[in-house]
Design an enzyme around this catalytic site. Structure first.
Site: not given
Ligand code: IPM
Ligand code: MG
Length: 362
Positions: A223, A247, A141, A191, A251
């Site tokens: 993942d 983020d 970000y 990752k 969700d």
């Protein structure tokens, strides 16, 4: 006790859900004898309209001097054009950075009364209770270079997933501290099979783990984590991760609880520890839902739960926070629900009715 709060209603459903949160907070004040002074200020699209910027200096200064900040939601489709010079979301990112709110806590819990209203099999959801610690002021970000440009062969753009070891260490410590108060198991999500920033993240996590011999550290690729959240969410307890990964995963995880409208969040400037009050901003994890704005239908529970997190982390009022959580539990058990959390046998209520029901049970 007396507390000074800044309240940022923001855009879309923001003002409606904030009104219910303040209603419940005032009920807490009455019951426990506290005074919550609210100073209202602007952020997001409304701030662009009235102040020409998504977050003014005055608002930042007010927030810095406050005991805590309550936020509704930010985002307005009028500014969705990717060419727009200024976006409401810039205000949200700026306030996180300005207040140094590097630690974003997002608890995922499944209310037994809502288990049958989700898209999951009840046996997958029973006993699910975990918390995300999302890094909030770094990573993809905020990293530079971050820009768009043109060359002969066409348009280009770059965002950078940039982290210093200091930024990683402080958020990983938050993860360990919280894990210590729970099942003593921390999952660090990265990752590292591909990204350099994740390899540093993993290395720093291992180094910090030496300070916490009582907590077991596990590494999970992002993942695989996305899969685990829906395959066996009971496996999870405390997860710490990069800004963008957090983020996206939060969700996803919110669906376990039946609705994004149930996912609270606390953004903190320090390490949450017993007896340690830290500046924080409290907002639901969902957006401004412009299509639902002004209809008195949005679910205010995530915002009210976020306010309960404020009582806990910034104001040191733990009994008061429990009172709010219990009141929400009662209302859900009595089968009341806003449009997003109703199923067979539920009683559908509006935003303000939901606030009333919870406030009455404080
Ligand atoms: C969130 C939101 C924000 C984010 C947006 C509105 C900028 O999605 O708090 O999760 O991406 O952090
Ligand atoms: Mg989000």
């Amino acid at each position: 006790m007396k507390f000074n709060l800044v309240v940022l209603r923001g855009d879309g459903i923001g003002p409606e859900i904030i009104a219910e949160s303040v209603k419940v907070m005032d009920a807490v004040g009455k019951k426990f004898g506290h005074e919550f002074n609210c100073d209202y200020a602007l952020i997001g699209g409304v701030a662009i309209d009235k102040e020409g910027t998504a977050l003014s200096k005055e608002t930042i200064n007010k927030c810095k001097k406050s005991d805590a900040v309550l936020l509704g939601a930010v985002g307005d489709p009028r500014f969705d054009d990717p060419q727009a010079p200024i976006h409401p979301e810039d205000g949200l990112l700026a306030i996180r950075k300005e207040l140094g709110l590097f630690a974003n806590l997002r608890p995922v819990c499944v209310y037994p009364s809502l288990i049958n209203h989700t898209n999951f099999k009840p046996e997958v959801l029973k006993g699910v209770d975990f918390i995300f610690v999302r890094e909030l002021t770094g990573g993809l970000y905020f990293g530079h270079p971050k820009k768009r440009w043109e060359e002969k062969d066409g348009r280009w753009a770059v965002d950078s997933m940039l982290y210093s070891e200091h930024e990683i260490a402080r958020i990983v410590r938050v993860g360990f501290e919280i894990a210590r108060t729970r099942k003593k198991k921390l999952i660090s999500v990265d990752k590292a099979n591909v990204l350099q920033s994740s390899r540093l993240w993993r290395q720093v996590a291992i180094e910090i783990s030496m300070e916490y011999p009582d907590v077991e550290l596990e590494h999970m690729l992002v993942d695989a984590c996305a899969m685990r959240i829906i395959q066996n969410p009971r496996y999870l307890d405390v997860l710490v991760t990069e800004n963008t990964f957090g983020d996206i995963l939060t969700d996803e995880a919110s669906m376990l609880g039946g609705s994004l409208g149930m996912l609270a969040s606390a953004s903190l400037a320090g390490v949450p520890k017993a007896g340690n009050r830290t500046l924080g901003m409290y907002e639901p994890s969902h957006g401004s839902a412009p299509k639902r704005a002004g209809l008195n239908m949005a679910n205010p529970i995530a915002t009210i739960l976020s306010m309960a997190m404020m009582l806990n982390y910034s104001l040191g009022l733990t009994d008061e926070a429990s009172a709010v959580e219990n009141a929400i539990n009662m209302v859900l058990q009595e089968n009341y629900g806003t449009y997003d959390i109703i199923g067979e046998g539920s009683i559908k209520v509006t935003t303000s009715q939901m606030g009333d029901l919870i406030a009455e049970r404080i």
